[in-house]
Scaffold this active site. Structure first.
Site, PDB file in Angstrom:
ATOM      1  N   CYS A   1       3.430 -12.844  20.953  1.00  0.00           N
ATOM      2  CA  CYS A   1       4.152 -13.412  19.822  1.00  0.00           C
ATOM      3  C   CYS A   1       3.187 -14.127  18.870  1.00  0.00           C
ATOM      4  O   CYS A   1       2.421 -13.455  18.188  1.00  0.00           O
ATOM      5  CB  CYS A   1       5.268 -14.317  20.327  1.00  0.00           C
ATOM      6  SG  CYS A   1       6.654 -14.373  19.185  1.00  0.00           S
TER       7      CYS A   1
ATOM      8  N   HIS B   1       8.109 -10.853  24.086  1.00  0.00           N
ATOM      9  CA  HIS B   1       7.762 -11.665  25.262  1.00  0.00           C
ATOM     10  C   HIS B   1       7.908 -10.871  26.560  1.00  0.00           C
ATOM     11  O   HIS B   1       8.934 -10.962  27.233  1.00  0.00           O
ATOM     12  CB  HIS B   1       8.653 -12.907  25.309  1.00  0.00           C
ATOM     13  CG  HIS B   1       8.351 -13.881  24.233  1.00  0.00           C
ATOM     14  ND1 HIS B   1       7.365 -14.846  24.353  1.00  0.00           N
ATOM     15  CD2 HIS B   1       8.860 -14.025  22.993  1.00  0.00           C
ATOM     16  CE1 HIS B   1       7.302 -15.552  23.240  1.00  0.00           C
ATOM     17  NE2 HIS B   1       8.193 -15.074  22.399  1.00  0.00           N
TER      18      HIS B   1
ATOM     19  N   GLU C   1       6.631 -11.394  29.328  1.00  0.00           N
ATOM     20  CA  GLU C   1       6.670 -12.255  30.520  1.00  0.00           C
ATOM     21  C   GLU C   1       8.092 -12.480  31.019  1.00  0.00           C
ATOM     22  O   GLU C   1       8.312 -12.748  32.200  1.00  0.00           O
ATOM     23  CB  GLU C   1       5.976 -13.596  30.232  1.00  0.00           C
ATOM     24  CG  GLU C   1       6.700 -14.564  29.297  1.00  0.00           C
ATOM     25  CD  GLU C   1       6.445 -14.337  27.815  1.00  0.00           C
ATOM     26  OE1 GLU C   1       5.999 -13.220  27.455  1.00  0.00           O
ATOM     27  OE2 GLU C   1       6.698 -15.251  27.002  1.00  0.00           O
TER      28      GLU C   1
HETATM   29  N1  GLN Z   1       6.092 -19.151  15.395  1.00  0.00           N
HETATM   30  C1  GLN Z   1       6.047 -17.729  15.417  1.00  0.00           C
HETATM   31  C2  GLN Z   1       7.284 -17.093  14.794  1.00  0.00           C
HETATM   32  O1  GLN Z   1       8.300 -17.727  14.692  1.00  0.00           O
HETATM   33  C3  GLN Z   1       5.848 -17.211  16.816  1.00  0.00           C
HETATM   34  C4  GLN Z   1       7.005 -17.481  17.702  1.00  0.00           C
HETATM   35  C5  GLN Z   1       6.656 -17.297  19.146  1.00  0.00           C
HETATM   36  O2  GLN Z   1       5.482 -17.270  19.511  1.00  0.00           O
HETATM   37  N2  GLN Z   1       7.642 -17.245  20.008  1.00  0.00           N
HETATM   38  O3  GLN Z   1       7.246 -15.948  14.429  1.00  0.00           O
END
Ligand code: GLN
Length: 547
Positions: free
Chosen positions: A380, A519, A521
């Site tokens: 992310c 994600h 994970e």
């Molecule tokens: N802050 C970033 C976004 O909103 C990444 C979010 C995250 O890593 N879950 O896109």
């Protein structure tokens, strides 16, 4: 109709109710039953989505896009049952629903009260999907006696009365403190906790007692006598080296048997515990060690990256190698050379995160991994940082950055290689967002498909080109930079099915450098390690072999 197990806690918080519930779920599955686990949280936030990870640890996202308590992560990791929006609720959500109904006039002019309106809402929630499983395990957050938790305790009391006899049981977790001076385990706090529970009409059927010392039979007998629980239903819970030992450990002290006895399920089906025997074997018989740097912001609180930590453990299990995580705070080298902080690791992982603080350090971590050919997994925000690094240092877009960091109105410090996504397709409809939207529940959340490029590293890792992974982000890599970055060697190897949203990037001339917008994970399990984590650890093991 499902049977219900209500799990409560007393004496102190953080006793491991979530883990115990998850382990019990796994044991019931091992005996051939189907299960679903649920968490009822007394706090007033509508969901944990807007809470700081320092407050509440990680936010666990479900396939259907709910931002939930991290205990749901334990539930999934132990049972493999994908959690849903309807498996996590808070007082905030319950009250919101009740108040919305009141505004709509649904209560036909009645006075709205905790009993019955709030408790009815809780009971309705508990019973969702009642006909789908053999056992529904409902954990109540917090400890007995908490003011906010009272409506939940009252609701489960009523619920058990309204169901046919024998359909519901109560399991209560407590702590037996050890007094070193007298060399004794003390049962009084447990007695008081059960007394508190009974004063609100709930009599526990099974007591799980956490203890750092062996609980002698004499003490078990005493607890049974004073708490009005059968002695074989006083279950000791000792500290374990790994959480994945919990199912076997609980089985060996008779937890699942006590639960089935409480339901009078006899004879109890024999368990097949082979899955957990294999998991333990992999934990205990690992060879060698790989050291992974997790470069993030919330490094003081491991719970903030709970699923990442577990997914790396699973990756280790897949490769029969021990994975040691070191939490590295990226802020330390925001304006310094990252090398002294990152040398000596076999792999680098940059996890998700929010806000600008610490991001320059993360960009440096991506650069370090790229130039030193160290395996890198960016998740992310970790992918977004890798793209910004590529844009700045390889494609020559010096001012590359994310719109997220230009938070002051009108500020244009960066060229937005990563921009605020305001419209996207989810299933059959288009989701629209504006700048001033509420913070809660408005990100791109939940499971989305991605298409992987044939011949890419990720296609090899996944063993296919169609995947579905969970998302939680507001910002997105801008596809208009794709050509320019691909010309530099950063392949956009995973895209949303409509080709508009970059989902995965990877460096072509690097042994293992992958950034993912989702994600992974969240979907990893000890008995089914996520392929990205399994292959990341495998690549790290190669590095270990070389040094
Ligand atoms: N802050 C970033 C976004 O909103 C990444 C979010 C995250 O890593 N879950 O896109």
């Amino acid at each position: 109709m499902a049977r219900y197990i209500f799990i409560t806690g007393g004496v102190v918080s953080s006793l491991g109710k979530g883990l115990t519930s998850a382990a019990l779920g796994a044991l019931l599955q091992a005996r051939g039953f189907s299960v679903r686990l649920r968490k009822l949280d007394p706090y007033l936030n509508v969901d944990p989505g807007t809470m700081s990870p320092f407050e509440h640890g990680e936010v666990f996202v479900t396939d259907d896009g709910a931002e939930t308590d991290l205990d749901l992560g334990h539930y999934e990791r132990f049972t493999g049952v994908a959690a849903r929006n309807t498996d996590s609720v808070s007082s905030g959500r319950i009250y919101t629903t009740v108040l919305e109904k009141e505004r709509r006039g649904d209560y036909l002019g009645k006075t709205i009260q905790v009993i019955p309106h709030v408790t009815n809402e809780i009971k309705d929630f508990i019973a969702i999907g009642d006909d789908e499983v053999d056992f529904m395990l409902c954990e109540i957050g917090g400890t007995v006696g908490d003011i906010e938790a009272l409506p939940f305790f009252e609701a489960i009391r009523q619920f058990s009365q309204e169901r046919p006899r024998g359909q519901c049981i109560f399991m209560h977790l407590t702590l037996l403190p050890y007094l070193a001076a007298s060399g004794e385990l003390k049962t009084k706090p447990t007695q008081h906790s059960v007394k508190e529970l009974r004063s609100i009409g709930i009599a526990p059927d099974v007591l799980v007692c956490r203890s750092e010392h062996p609980i002698p039979d004499k003490e078990r007998g005493k607890i049974a006598l004073f708490c009005n629980v059968r002695q074989d239903s006083v279950i000791p819970a000792y500290d374990l080296k790994s959480i994945y030992e919990a199912p076997m450990a609980y089985h060996n002290v008779g937890l699942d048997q006590a639960v089935l006895d409480a339901f009078q399920i006899s004879p109890a089906p024999k368990p097949d515990l082979s899955r957990w025997v294999d998991v333990e074997d992999r934990i205990h018989n690992a060879e060698g060690e790989v050291r992974v740097a997790v470069v993030g912001k919330y490094t003081q609180l491991e719970d903030a990256y709970k699923s990442i930590k577990e997914a790396l453990v699973h990756g280790g299990m897949a490769n029969r190698v021990r994975v040691t995580l070191e939490w590295v705070d990226s802020e330390q080298f925001d304006d310094k050379d990252a090398a002294p902080y990152l040398e000596g690791f076999h792999a680098i992982l940059v996890p998700g995160g929010f806000g600008e603080r610490g991001t320059e350090g993360k960009i440096k971590a991506a650069e370090f991994a790229r130039t030193r050919k160290i395996p890198y997994l960016g998740i992310c925000l970790g992918m977004q940082m890798a793209v910004i690094e590529a844009a700045r240092n390889v494609a020559g877009i010096e001012a590359a950055g994310s719109e997220e960091f230009d938070h002051e109105a009108g500020a244009k410090r960066f060229e937005p290689v990563v921009y605020h996504l305001k419209e996207w397709v989810q299933g059959n409809y288009t989701v629209k967002r504006k700048l001033g939207d509420d913070k809660g529940g408005t990100m791109r959340l939940g499971a989305y498909n991605a298409t992987l490029a044939e011949g890419s590293t990720v296609a090899r890792v996944y063993g296919g080109t169609a995947i579905e992974e969970r998302h939680r982000h507001r910002y997105e890599v801008d596809v208009k930079y794709r050509e320019q970055l691909e010309a530099c060697g950063l392949e956009f190897s995973g895209m949303s099915p409509d080709g508009r949203l970059p989902e995965i990037v990877e460096w072509k001339d690097h042994p293992w450098f992958i950034g993912v917008q989702f994600h992974p994970e969240l979907k990893s399990k000890p008995f089914l390690p996520h392929p990205l984590f399994a292959d990341f650890v495998r690549a790290a093991k190669e590095v270990e072999r070389l040094v």
